[in-house]
Enzyme design. Structure first.
Site, PDB file in Angstrom:
ATOM      1  N   LEU A  15       0.845  -1.191   0.000  1.00 40.30           N
ATOM      2  CA  LEU A  15       0.000   0.000   0.000  1.00 40.30           C
ATOM      3  C   LEU A  15       0.883   1.244   0.000  1.00 40.30           C
ATOM      4  CD1 LEU A  15      -3.065   0.109   2.406  1.00 40.30           C
ATOM      5  CD2 LEU A  15      -2.224   2.080   1.191  1.00 40.30           C
ATOM      6  N   LEU A  17       1.149   5.706  -1.302  1.00 43.00           N
ATOM      7  CA  LEU A  17       0.389   6.948  -1.491  1.00 43.00           C
ATOM      8  C   LEU A  17       0.544   7.431  -2.924  1.00 43.00           C
ATOM      9  CD1 LEU A  17      -1.219   9.294   0.031  1.00 43.00           C
ATOM     10  CD2 LEU A  17       0.968  10.511  -0.014  1.00 43.00           C
ATOM     11  N   GLY A  18      -0.562   7.670  -3.629  1.00 44.30           N
ATOM     12  CA  GLY A  18      -0.536   8.262  -4.969  1.00 44.30           C
ATOM     13  C   GLY A  18      -0.361   9.762  -4.879  1.00 44.30           C
ATOM     14  N   ASP A  43       4.161   6.912  -4.656  1.00 46.95           N
ATOM     15  CA  ASP A  43       4.122   6.811  -6.125  1.00 46.95           C
ATOM     16  C   ASP A  43       4.180   8.210  -6.735  1.00 46.95           C
ATOM     17  OD1 ASP A  43       3.481   5.012  -8.547  1.00 46.95           O
ATOM     18  OD2 ASP A  43       2.119   6.719  -8.765  1.00 46.95           O
ATOM     19  N   TYR A  48       3.487  14.630 -13.105  1.00 42.13           N
ATOM     20  CA  TYR A  48       2.594  15.184 -12.083  1.00 42.13           C
ATOM     21  C   TYR A  48       3.028  16.606 -11.682  1.00 42.13           C
ATOM     22  CZ  TYR A  48       1.176  10.248 -11.658  1.00 42.13           C
ATOM     23  OH  TYR A  48       0.765   8.963 -11.912  1.00 42.13           O
ATOM     24  N   LYS A  77       8.186   7.807 -12.810  1.00 45.32           N
ATOM     25  CA  LYS A  77       7.865   7.347 -14.174  1.00 45.32           C
ATOM     26  C   LYS A  77       8.442   8.276 -15.230  1.00 45.32           C
ATOM     27  CE  LYS A  77       3.498   5.963 -12.095  1.00 45.32           C
ATOM     28  NZ  LYS A  77       3.074   7.073 -11.248  1.00 45.32           N
ATOM     29  N   HIS A 110       5.898   5.372 -18.412  1.00 44.14           N
ATOM     30  CA  HIS A 110       4.553   5.765 -17.961  1.00 44.14           C
ATOM     31  C   HIS A 110       3.442   5.275 -18.911  1.00 44.14           C
ATOM     32  CE1 HIS A 110       2.609   9.117 -15.333  1.00 44.14           C
ATOM     33  NE2 HIS A 110       1.725   8.176 -15.596  1.00 44.14           N
TER      34      HIS A 110
HETATM   35  N1  NAP Z   1       0.411   5.079 -14.228  1.00 45.89           N
HETATM   36  C1  NAP Z   1      -0.607   5.848 -14.552  1.00 45.89           C
HETATM   37  O1  NAP Z   1      -0.845   6.135 -15.744  1.00 45.89           O
HETATM   38  C2  NAP Z   1      -1.487   6.370 -13.477  1.00 45.89           C
HETATM   39  C3  NAP Z   1      -2.766   6.861 -13.799  1.00 45.89           C
HETATM   40  C4  NAP Z   1      -3.585   7.294 -12.760  1.00 45.89           C
HETATM   41  C5  NAP Z   1      -3.133   7.255 -11.453  1.00 45.89           C
HETATM   42  N2  NAP Z   1      -1.874   6.809 -11.160  1.00 45.89           N
HETATM   43  C6  NAP Z   1      -1.359   6.773  -9.769  1.00 45.89           C
HETATM   44  O2  NAP Z   1      -2.364   6.193  -8.934  1.00 45.89           O
HETATM   45  C7  NAP Z   1      -2.718   7.108  -7.907  1.00 45.89           C
HETATM   46  C8  NAP Z   1      -4.160   6.929  -7.496  1.00 45.89           C
HETATM   47  O3  NAP Z   1      -5.057   7.125  -8.584  1.00 45.89           O
HETATM   48  P1  NAP Z   1      -5.928   8.455  -8.760  1.00 45.89           P
HETATM   49  O4  NAP Z   1      -5.232   9.617  -8.150  1.00 45.89           O
HETATM   50  O5  NAP Z   1      -6.283   8.510 -10.200  1.00 45.89           O
HETATM   51  O6  NAP Z   1      -7.285   8.175  -8.002  1.00 45.89           O
HETATM   52  P2  NAP Z   1      -7.813   7.439  -6.689  1.00 45.89           P
HETATM   53  O7  NAP Z   1      -6.730   7.179  -5.746  1.00 45.89           O
HETATM   54  O8  NAP Z   1      -8.660   6.324  -7.184  1.00 45.89           O
HETATM   55  O9  NAP Z   1      -8.808   8.539  -6.134  1.00 45.89           O
HETATM   56  C9  NAP Z   1      -8.353   9.773  -5.652  1.00 45.89           C
HETATM   57  C10 NAP Z   1      -9.604  10.557  -5.211  1.00 45.89           C
HETATM   58  O10 NAP Z   1     -10.227   9.877  -4.122  1.00 45.89           O
HETATM   59  C11 NAP Z   1     -10.329  10.752  -2.999  1.00 45.89           C
HETATM   60  N3  NAP Z   1     -10.141   9.945  -1.788  1.00 45.89           N
HETATM   61  C12 NAP Z   1      -8.976   9.464  -1.274  1.00 45.89           C
HETATM   62  N4  NAP Z   1      -9.208   8.719  -0.177  1.00 45.89           N
HETATM   63  C13 NAP Z   1     -10.546   8.730   0.011  1.00 45.89           C
HETATM   64  C14 NAP Z   1     -11.393   8.166   0.987  1.00 45.89           C
HETATM   65  N5  NAP Z   1     -10.898   7.411   1.972  1.00 45.89           N
HETATM   66  N6  NAP Z   1     -12.733   8.380   0.887  1.00 45.89           N
HETATM   67  C15 NAP Z   1     -13.252   9.131  -0.122  1.00 45.89           C
HETATM   68  N7  NAP Z   1     -12.481   9.694  -1.087  1.00 45.89           N
HETATM   69  C16 NAP Z   1     -11.149   9.499  -1.012  1.00 45.89           C
HETATM   70  C17 NAP Z   1      -9.249  11.788  -3.200  1.00 45.89           C
HETATM   71  O11 NAP Z   1      -9.583  13.008  -2.576  1.00 45.89           O
HETATM   72  P3  NAP Z   1      -8.629  13.748  -1.474  1.00 45.89           P
HETATM   73  O12 NAP Z   1      -7.269  13.866  -2.046  1.00 45.89           O
HETATM   74  O13 NAP Z   1      -9.304  15.064  -1.314  1.00 45.89           O
HETATM   75  O14 NAP Z   1      -8.691  12.904  -0.254  1.00 45.89           O
HETATM   76  C18 NAP Z   1      -9.281  11.944  -4.705  1.00 45.89           C
HETATM   77  O15 NAP Z   1     -10.343  12.788  -5.087  1.00 45.89           O
HETATM   78  C19 NAP Z   1      -2.402   8.470  -8.537  1.00 45.89           C
HETATM   79  O16 NAP Z   1      -2.402   9.517  -7.624  1.00 45.89           O
HETATM   80  C20 NAP Z   1      -1.083   8.163  -9.197  1.00 45.89           C
HETATM   81  O17 NAP Z   1      -0.032   8.154  -8.238  1.00 45.89           O
HETATM   82  C21 NAP Z   1      -1.054   6.343 -12.154  1.00 45.89           C
END
Ligand code: NAP
Length: 319
Positions: A15, A17-18, A43, A48, A77, A110
């Site tokens: 686990l 942190l994104g 991560d 970003y 990445k 990426h």
């Molecule tokens: N390799 C790639 O192409 C790629 C693509 C997408 C993402 N990623 C990586 O994966 C990470 C995670 O994906 P993601 O940022 O797309 O989306 P995610 O983690 O699925 O969702 C983030 C959203 O959920 C909210 N959130 C977080 N914890 C919560 C909780 N316990 N209850 C309710 N809402 C919650 C956050 O708001 P708050 O911040 O306001 O809490 C934010 O709005 C990214 O940050 C990045 O590091 C990689």
């Protein structure tokens, strides 16, 4: 905390942190809260545009004795505009300088999409490089050199489908050690997950909570909201946990690393606590039966630009 163990015995906490969309003004504090709470996996990515602030937080955490470098697992990445073989090292060097690190634990390509070196996001066909101009095999060769030099302890890819993985593996000396892809109950990607496991490629689930803060250009009003899915809510209620914790626990149950993003202290702590949430076989059956498929990050921002040489089939196979 469970770990993914690489072939040489190195361990990556399941686990992390994104940090995508974590604004420069917020990410510094978010990283420090996360490290204080016990996260040891962060991560990052050059695109970003917040790695400088992430690096300042790492520096503060190391100098305050909050965490030692060797106890922290950092992923970054390579952006699409540094795929040419001679540019890959400079991509990592910029990230290392911004993160104030000598090495990253994991460095990923990426996307399997290449752009000209002066382009961050494509606006027209002229902004791209084709697979002939920037072959993935050349990018991968340069990634292997970074591993050999110790600047990246492990190397892998992100958003690679089975055929792209096969293409890289055909000429690889070091096989990709990780594939970071979108994974959640609306997109379990069973075929790709099985392929990766068969080839000892570890997996990381991105957008595990449904990426509700993804940019407006990447969403429509009628997109489903994963955190509100009835089955997830029902399971959360049964275990007296939150929907986010069920989604995070589900990834870990599949032996897949997971990197929920948050900049809120409470949610950062809540998400980490999901490591102790146990789902039972009935829960897993109900999640498997959801059936509804949805991809939140569909890559159309690369494939649907007029004149793009890339097609959706370069990114995704039917799952
Ligand atoms: N390799 C790639 O192409 C790629 C693509 C997408 C993402 N990623 C990586 O994966 C990470 C995670 O994906 P993601 O940022 O797309 O989306 P995610 O983690 O699925 O969702 C983030 C959203 O959920 C909210 N959130 C977080 N914890 C919560 C909780 N316990 N209850 C309710 N809402 C919650 C956050 O708001 P708050 O911040 O306001 O809490 C934010 O709005 C990214 O940050 C990045 O590091 C990689």
């Amino acid at each position: 905390m469970r770990h993914i163990t690489f072939a040489n015995g190195d361990k990556m906490p399941m686990l992390g942190l994104g940090t995508w969309k974590s604004a420069p003004g917020e990410v510094y504090q978010a990283i420090l809260w996360a490290l204080e709470a016990g996260y040891r996996h962060i991560d990052c990515a050059a695109v970003y545009q917040n790695e400088k602030e992430v690096g300042e937080a790492f520096n503060k955490a190391f100098s305050d004795g909050l965490v030692k470098r060797e106890d922290l697992f950092v992923t970054s990445k390579l952006w699409n505009n540094a795929h040419e073989e001679h540019l890959v090292e400079s991509g990592l060097d910029k990230t290392l300088s911004d993160l104030q690190l000598d090495y990253v634990d994991l460095y990923l390509i990426h996307w399997p999409v290449s752009l000209k070196s002066d382009v961050m996001f494509p606006k027209g066909g002229e902004d791209y490089l084709t697979y002939e101009q920037a072959p993935l095999s050349g990018t991968w060769k340069a990634m292997e050199k970074l591993k050999e030099a110790g600047k990246a302890r492990h190397i892998g890819v992100s958003n690679f489908n089975i055929s792209k993985l096969q293409e890289v593996m055909a000429s690889a000396v070091v096989r990709p050690e990780m594939n970071q892809i979108e994974l959640h109950p609306y997109l379990p990607q069973e075929k790709l997950v099985t392929f990766c496991k068969e080839h000892e490629i570890a997996l990381t689930a991105y957008s595990p909570l449904g990426s509700s803060d993804r940019p407006k250009a990447r969403r429509r009003d009628d997109d489903p909201v994963l955190l509100e899915a009835a089955v997830i809510q029902e399971i959360a209620k049964k275990h007296q946990v939150t929907a986010a914790q069920v989604l995070i626990a589900w990834a870990i149950h599949r032996d897949i690393a997971v990197i929920p993003k948050s900049v809120s202290k409470d949610r950062i702590i809540q998400n980490l606590a999901a490591k102790d949430v146990t789902l039972d076989s009935e829960d897993l059956k109900k999640i498997a039966a959801i059936g509804h498929q949805f991809r939140f990050i569909d890559g159309s921002f690369f494939t649907e630009v007029p004149g793009s040489p890339y097609a959706q089939s370069d990114l995704w196979e039917e799952s």
